[in-house]
Design a protein around this motif. Structure first.
Motif, PDB file in Angstrom:
ATOM      1  N   LYS A  25     -53.976  67.083  18.784  1.00 57.90           N
ATOM      2  CA  LYS A  25     -55.260  66.682  19.359  1.00 57.90           C
ATOM      3  C   LYS A  25     -56.241  66.264  18.236  1.00 57.90           C
ATOM      4  N   VAL A  26     -56.315  67.095  17.223  1.00 64.15           N
ATOM      5  CA  VAL A  26     -57.233  66.808  16.106  1.00 64.15           C
ATOM      6  C   VAL A  26     -56.836  65.506  15.410  1.00 64.15           C
ATOM      7  N   LEU A  27     -55.531  65.347  15.175  1.00 62.30           N
ATOM      8  CA  LEU A  27     -55.097  64.155  14.449  1.00 62.30           C
ATOM      9  C   LEU A  27     -55.272  62.885  15.289  1.00 62.30           C
ATOM     10  N   ASP A  28     -55.116  63.011  16.619  1.00 65.24           N
ATOM     11  CA  ASP A  28     -55.380  61.855  17.488  1.00 65.24           C
ATOM     12  C   ASP A  28     -56.846  61.446  17.405  1.00 65.24           C
ATOM     13  N   GLU A  29     -57.714  62.438  17.450  1.00 62.54           N
ATOM     14  CA  GLU A  29     -59.158  62.163  17.353  1.00 62.54           C
ATOM     15  C   GLU A  29     -59.495  61.538  16.004  1.00 62.54           C
ATOM     16  N   LEU A  30     -58.870  62.086  14.965  1.00 67.02           N
ATOM     17  CA  LEU A  30     -59.127  61.571  13.620  1.00 67.02           C
ATOM     18  C   LEU A  30     -58.662  60.122  13.506  1.00 67.02           C
ATOM     19  N   GLU A  31     -57.490  59.855  14.062  1.00 68.25           N
ATOM     20  CA  GLU A  31     -56.945  58.501  14.012  1.00 68.25           C
ATOM     21  C   GLU A  31     -57.926  57.513  14.654  1.00 68.25           C
ATOM     22  N   GLU A  32     -58.407  57.905  15.814  1.00 68.21           N
ATOM     23  CA  GLU A  32     -59.367  57.074  16.537  1.00 68.21           C
ATOM     24  C   GLU A  32     -60.632  56.837  15.691  1.00 68.21           C
ATOM     25  N   ALA A  33     -61.124  57.918  15.107  1.00 67.72           N
ATOM     26  CA  ALA A  33     -62.362  57.829  14.321  1.00 67.72           C
ATOM     27  C   ALA A  33     -62.182  56.943  13.085  1.00 67.72           C
ATOM     28  N   LEU A  34     -61.025  57.033  12.461  1.00 71.82           N
ATOM     29  CA  LEU A  34     -60.773  56.209  11.265  1.00 71.82           C
ATOM     30  C   LEU A  34     -60.670  54.728  11.647  1.00 71.82           C
ATOM     31  N   LEU A  35     -60.013  54.468  12.782  1.00 72.63           N
ATOM     32  CA  LEU A  35     -59.875  53.075  13.222  1.00 72.63           C
ATOM     33  C   LEU A  35     -61.248  52.478  13.555  1.00 72.63           C
ATOM     34  N   VAL A  36     -62.051  53.242  14.268  1.00 74.82           N
ATOM     35  CA  VAL A  36     -63.390  52.776  14.641  1.00 74.82           C
ATOM     36  C   VAL A  36     -64.240  52.532  13.387  1.00 74.82           C
ATOM     37  N   SER A  37     -63.931  53.268  12.318  1.00 74.44           N
ATOM     38  CA  SER A  37     -64.709  53.129  11.080  1.00 74.44           C
ATOM     39  C   SER A  37     -64.132  52.075  10.142  1.00 74.44           C
ATOM     40  N   ASP A  38     -63.211  51.245  10.651  1.00 76.36           N
ATOM     41  CA  ASP A  38     -62.678  50.119   9.873  1.00 76.36           C
ATOM     42  C   ASP A  38     -61.740  50.481   8.731  1.00 76.36           C
ATOM     43  N   PHE A  39     -61.068  51.606   8.861  1.00 78.56           N
ATOM     44  CA  PHE A  39     -60.072  51.923   7.831  1.00 78.56           C
ATOM     45  C   PHE A  39     -58.827  51.046   7.983  1.00 78.56           C
ATOM     46  N   GLY A  40     -58.680  50.450   9.165  1.00 76.24           N
ATOM     47  CA  GLY A  40     -57.513  49.604   9.400  1.00 76.24           C
ATOM     48  C   GLY A  40     -56.293  50.454   9.718  1.00 76.24           C
ATOM     49  N   PRO A  41     -55.331  49.897  10.478  1.00 77.50           N
ATOM     50  CA  PRO A  41     -54.193  50.685  10.946  1.00 77.50           C
ATOM     51  C   PRO A  41     -53.301  51.257   9.844  1.00 77.50           C
ATOM     52  N   ARG A  42     -53.085  50.487   8.802  1.00 81.21           N
ATOM     53  CA  ARG A  42     -52.136  50.941   7.778  1.00 81.21           C
ATOM     54  C   ARG A  42     -52.631  52.199   7.054  1.00 81.21           C
ATOM     55  N   ILE A  43     -53.878  52.138   6.607  1.00 78.61           N
ATOM     56  CA  ILE A  43     -54.445  53.281   5.893  1.00 78.61           C
ATOM     57  C   ILE A  43     -54.631  54.468   6.835  1.00 78.61           C
ATOM     58  N   THR A  44     -55.037  54.171   8.057  1.00 80.35           N
ATOM     59  CA  THR A  44     -55.248  55.240   9.025  1.00 80.35           C
ATOM     60  C   THR A  44     -53.959  56.037   9.224  1.00 80.35           C
ATOM     61  N   ILE A  45     -52.864  55.308   9.426  1.00 83.02           N
ATOM     62  CA  ILE A  45     -51.578  55.994   9.657  1.00 83.02           C
ATOM     63  C   ILE A  45     -51.158  56.774   8.407  1.00 83.02           C
ATOM     64  N   LYS A  46     -51.374  56.157   7.267  1.00 81.33           N
ATOM     65  CA  LYS A  46     -51.024  56.821   6.005  1.00 81.33           C
ATOM     66  C   LYS A  46     -51.759  58.164   5.885  1.00 81.33           C
TER      67      LYS A  46
END
Ligand code: GDP
Length: 302
Positions: free
Chosen positions: A31-52
Motif C-alpha cells: 500500500k505504501v509503495l503504491d502510494e509512493l509510486e503515484e506520488a513520484l509520478l505526479v512529481s515528474d520523476f518519470g516512470p523509469r526512476i520511479t520504478i527504480k
C-alpha cells in the motif's frame, strides 16, 4: 528560501506517504509503495526512476534492512540524493587557465537564457571577475536590447551586433577577441533559441562554438543549457538534442520558484548524466543559486 517555497506542491505530493509511514508495519508495504509510486509520478520523476526507487525500497524492506517508517523515509531521500550524486559533484564552473574563459548559454526561447546570463554575470562579478557579455541572439532584435539592460544593471560591458542580421558566430568571435585584448576574465555568450527542431539553429550553435574556439583555444569552457523547470518531463527530448549537437557541460534549471515539479530535476540529471550547475529561483539579480543536491532533497521532502 525560495527553492523551499517553490517546491511546496511537490513537497505536499510526496508527503502523502508520511502518515502511512508513521504507523507502518510490514503488511502495509504494498500500500505504501503504491502510494509512493503515484506520488513520484505526479512529481515528474518519470516512470523509469520511479520504478527504480520503489523496487529498491521494496527489496530492502523485504530483506529486513528497513525496519521502520523512518528507515524507509531516510532510504527514499538517500536514493534520490544518490541519483543526483551519481555523476559526481561537478557543480562548479570549470574555467581553464587561458583567459578569457568562455561560457555559452544555450536553450530554447523563453526558457530564461538571457535572464540567467544576467544573473550569472552578477554572481561572477561579485566574485571579482571582469565580465564581458556577448549578444549572440542576433535572430531576435529584442534579445540584444534585453541583454543590454542586464549589462547596465550588472555594470558589465557588452558586445552587440554592429548591423542587422549579423551572424551570431561573428558577434561571439568578435566578443571573445575583445575579451582577450582587454583582459576580461570571462565572456558570457548569449545565443539564439528558436525552436530546437529548427535545423539551422543547431548549425548556428555549432558555428558559434567553432568561432569562439578559434579565437581562444579550448573555448568554450562551458556550454550551459537553460531549461524551463515548469516544462517538466517535456524538457528531456529538448535537452537530449542540444546535448547531442553541441555537447552540454552543465544545466541551469529555471523557474524553480514557481510551479515546477521537483522530479524533473532528478530525471534530467539521470537521463543526460550532466550536472545541474545553477537553479533559477526568481527574476531578480540574486535569484540564481548554485545547485545543492542536499538542499534540493530537503526541499522536496518534508
Ligand atoms: P530567453 O528567451 O531564454 O532568453 O528567456 P528570458 O531570459 O527572456 O526569460 C523568459 C521569462 O522567464 C522572463 O519573463 C524572465 O523574467 C522569466 N524567468 C527567467 N528565469 C526565471 C526564474 O528563475 N524564475 C522566474 N519566476 N522567472 C524567470
Amino acid at each position: 528560501d525560495k527553492i523551499f517555497s517553490g517546491f511546496s506542491k511537490t513537497r505536499s505530493n510526496l508527503a502523502v506517504i508520511d502518515e502511512l509511514l508513521l504507523y507502518w508495519n510490514l503488511s502495509d508495504t504494498d500500500k505504501v509503495l503504491d502510494e509512493l509510486e503515484e506520488a513520484l509520478l505526479v512529481s515528474d520523476f518519470g516512470p523509469r526512476i520511479t520504478i527504480k526507487i520503489v523496487e529498491s525500497l521494496r527489496e530492502d524492506i523485504l530483506a529486513g534492512k528497513l525496519k521502520s517508517g523512518s528507515d524507509i523515509k531516510a532510504a527514499l531521500k538517500k536514493s534520490v540524493l544518490d541519483l543526483l550524486s551519481k555523476i559526481g559533484n561537478k557543480t562548479e564552473l570549470q574555467f581553464g587557465y587561458r583567459k578569457p574563459a568562455v561560457v555559452m548559454i544555450v536553450g530554447v526561447n523563453g526558457g530564461g537564457k538571457t535572464t540567467s546570463l544576467g544573473k550569472l554575470a552578477y554572481r561572477l562579478k561579485n566574485e571579482g571577475a571582469k565580465i564581458l557579455m556577448a549578444a549572440g541572439d542576433t535572430f531576435r532584435a529584442a534579445a540584444s536590447d534585453q541583454l543590454e539592460i542586464w549589462a547596465e544593471r550588472t555594470g558589465c560591458e557588452i558586445v552587440v551586433a554592429e548591423r542587422e542580421k549579423a551572424k551570431a558566430s561573428s558577434v561571439l568571435s568578435q566578443a571573445v577577441k575583445r575579451g582577450k585584448e582587454q583582459a576580461f576574465d570571462i565572456v558570457l555568450c548569449d545565443t539564439s533559441g528558436r525552436l530546437h527542431t529548427n535545423y539551422s539553429l543547431m548549425e548556428e550553435l555549432i558555428a558559434c562554438k567553432k568561432a569562439v574556439g578559434k579565437a581562444v583555444p579550448g573555448a568554450p569552457n562551458e556550454i550551459l543549457l537553460v531549461l524551463d523547470g515548469t516544462t517538466g518531463l517535456n524538457m528531456l527530448p529538448q535537452a537530449r538534442e542540444f546535448n547531442e549537437v553541441v555537447g552540454i557541460t552543465g544545466l541551469i534549471l529555471t523557474k524553480l520558484d514557481g510551479s515546477a515539479r521537483g522530479g524533473c530535476v532528478v530525471s534530467v540529471v539521470d537521463e543526460l548524466g550532466i550536472p545541474v550547475k545553477f537553479i533559477g529561483v526568481g527574476e531578480g539579480l540574486q535569484d540564481l543559486q548554485p545547485f545543492d543536491a542536499e538542499a534540493f532533497v530537503n526541499a522536496i521532502f518534508s
